[in-house]
Design an enzyme around this catalytic site. Structure first.
Site, PDB file in Angstrom:
ATOM      1  N   GLY A 293       2.257   1.777  10.862  1.00  0.00           N
ATOM      2  CA  GLY A 293       2.930   2.926  10.710  1.00  0.00           C
ATOM      3  C   GLY A 293       3.682   3.257  12.172  1.00  0.00           C
ATOM      4  O   GLY A 293       4.225   4.445  12.131  1.00  0.00           O
TER       5      GLY A 293
ATOM      6  N   GLY B 202       2.885  -1.242   4.189  1.00  0.00           N
ATOM      7  CA  GLY B 202       2.823   0.008   4.038  1.00  0.00           C
ATOM      8  C   GLY B 202       4.387   0.498   3.910  1.00  0.00           C
ATOM      9  O   GLY B 202       4.913   0.378   2.680  1.00  0.00           O
ATOM     10  N   GLY B 203       4.967   1.154   4.762  1.00  0.00           N
ATOM     11  CA  GLY B 203       6.279   1.553   4.827  1.00  0.00           C
ATOM     12  C   GLY B 203       7.255   0.716   4.140  1.00  0.00           C
ATOM     13  O   GLY B 203       8.005   1.374   3.114  1.00  0.00           O
TER      14      GLY B 203
ATOM     15  N   ASN C  26       0.798  -1.271   0.103  1.00  0.00           N
ATOM     16  CA  ASN C  26       0.066   0.074   0.135  1.00  0.00           C
ATOM     17  C   ASN C  26       0.945   1.209  -0.031  1.00  0.00           C
ATOM     18  O   ASN C  26       1.450   1.323   0.991  1.00  0.00           O
ATOM     19  CB  ASN C  26      -0.863   0.022   1.310  1.00  0.00           C
ATOM     20  N   TRP C  27       0.938   1.876  -1.047  1.00  0.00           N
ATOM     21  CA  TRP C  27       2.003   3.055  -1.364  1.00  0.00           C
ATOM     22  C   TRP C  27       1.266   4.298  -0.745  1.00  0.00           C
ATOM     23  O   TRP C  27       1.938   5.194  -0.561  1.00  0.00           O
ATOM     24  CB  TRP C  27       2.373   3.322  -2.588  1.00  0.00           C
ATOM     25  N   LYS C  28      -0.090   4.539  -0.235  1.00  0.00           N
ATOM     26  CA  LYS C  28      -0.633   5.556   0.551  1.00  0.00           C
ATOM     27  C   LYS C  28      -0.583   6.775  -0.727  1.00  0.00           C
ATOM     28  O   LYS C  28      -0.486   6.503  -1.980  1.00  0.00           O
ATOM     29  CB  LYS C  28      -0.128   5.544   1.605  1.00  0.00           C
TER      30      LYS C  28
ATOM     31  N   GLU D 116      -6.946   4.123   7.622  1.00  0.00           N
ATOM     32  CA  GLU D 116      -6.785   5.429   7.613  1.00  0.00           C
ATOM     33  C   GLU D 116      -8.501   6.087   6.863  1.00  0.00           C
ATOM     34  O   GLU D 116      -8.583   7.262   7.124  1.00  0.00           O
ATOM     35  CB  GLU D 116      -5.709   5.861   6.587  1.00  0.00           C
TER      36      GLU D 116
ATOM     37  N   SER E 212       3.041  -2.764  10.181  1.00  0.00           N
ATOM     38  CA  SER E 212       4.706  -2.757  10.467  1.00  0.00           C
ATOM     39  C   SER E 212       5.407  -3.959  10.159  1.00  0.00           C
ATOM     40  O   SER E 212       6.187  -4.308  10.629  1.00  0.00           O
ATOM     41  CB  SER E 212       4.982  -2.174  11.750  1.00  0.00           C
TER      42      SER E 212
ATOM     43  N   GLU F  92      -5.595  -5.612  10.283  1.00  0.00           N
ATOM     44  CA  GLU F  92      -4.357  -4.808  10.569  1.00  0.00           C
ATOM     45  C   GLU F  92      -4.796  -4.078  11.781  1.00  0.00           C
ATOM     46  O   GLU F  92      -5.553  -2.796  11.825  1.00  0.00           O
ATOM     47  CB  GLU F  92      -4.499  -3.623   9.452  1.00  0.00           C
TER      48      GLU F  92
ATOM     49  N   HIS G  33      -9.469   0.565   4.617  1.00  0.00           N
ATOM     50  CA  HIS G  33      -8.127   0.834   5.363  1.00  0.00           C
ATOM     51  C   HIS G  33      -8.402   1.789   6.676  1.00  0.00           C
ATOM     52  O   HIS G  33      -9.377   2.641   6.540  1.00  0.00           O
ATOM     53  CB  HIS G  33      -7.361   1.341   4.492  1.00  0.00           C
TER      54      HIS G  33
END
Ligand code: PEP
Length: 253
Positions: A174, A235-236, A10-12, A98, A214, A168, A96
């Site tokens: 994150g 993600g990251g 997920n590159w957000k 977010e 994470s 998640e 998600h």
């Protein structure tokens, strides 16, 4: 029943078209030797065409991070599942945390969007997970099964089985904090038991339940080694070819 592992990035809201094209091309090369592992990438919508071009022929699939439940109309600023499909997407990321926390996406909206995705020919990847307060209050199972029920509620078994569920825990997204393999496995097993109770046996056997929060090269193997963890939503660590590749390799091992 063996479920093919699925690793999703997920590159957000990162990587505009030129950077996304470059990372897509790097991944197409870096992941060429992967075995028995599916890979999906969720770029920001404006970068989707660039990434599709860069990963063409690699088997890497691409998804949209957000869809509306309506196909067309006066809904400024969102994406339609049909248009995402026409643009070449395979997946739609839905629910998600977010989106839930920053854009007030409700359980009901998640259910409508899952249906809209399927009707357009997209595979839904539905995210669920508890806050730290909910975990501390012993509400994990109640929260995730309520979210799952809202997401899959109206789907037939043959539709539900195509959904990838991403567990998640919000406190792990994150933050650098990861659920321990035991904590994650416990929730994944409960989710699979929930599927087993409500659907014919093949749904629980075949549905992939990914862990997110994470995930990085250092913890991927242990998490992915759990019997009910069928992949990861990253993600990251998906923003660098090296770390994403290491996670894909951990799934293929
Ligand atoms: C995510 O946003 O879905 C996620 C899991 O992020 P991170 O890996 O950075 O925690």
């Amino acid at each position: 029943m063996t479920r093919i592992p699925l690793i999703a990035g997920n590159w957000k809201l990162n990587l505009g078209p030129s950077q996304a094209r470059a990372l897509g091309a790097e991944l197409a090369q870096a992941l060429a030797d992967r075995r028995d592992t599916e890979v999906a990438i969720f770029p920001t919508a404006l970068s989707i065409p660039a990434v599709l071009g860069a990963v063409k022929g690699s088997g890497i699939t691409v998804g949209v991070q957000e869809i509306h439940d309506k196909d067309t109309g006066a809904y400024t600023g969102t994406n339609s599942a049909h248009f995402a499909r026409e643009a070449g997407c395979t997946w739609a990321l839905i629910g998600h945390s977010e989106r839930r926390q920053l854009f007030a996406e409700t359980d009901e909206a998640v259910g409508r969007k899952a249906r809209a995705a399927l009707q357009a020919g997209l595979l839904p990847m539905v995210c669920i997970g508890e806050t730290l307060e909910q975990r501390d209050a012993g509400q994990v199972h109640a929260v995730v099964t309520r979210q799952l029920s809202a997401a899959l509620g109206t789907l037939r078994p043959d539709e539900a089985v195509t959904v990838a569920i991403a567990y998640e825990p919000i406190w792990a997204i994150g933050t650098g904090r990861t659920a321990s393999p035991e904590q994650a496995q416990e929730v994944h097993a409960a989710l699979r038991a929930w599927l087993r109770d409500r659907y014919p046996a093949f749904v629980a056997e075949q549905t992939r339940i990914l862990y997110g929060g994470s995930v990085k090269p250092a913890n991927a193997a242990e998490l992915l080694g759990q019997p009910d963890i069928d992949g990861a939503l990253v993600g990251g660590a998906s923003l660098k070819a090296d770390s994403f590749r290491a996670i894909v390799q951990a799934a293929s091992a």
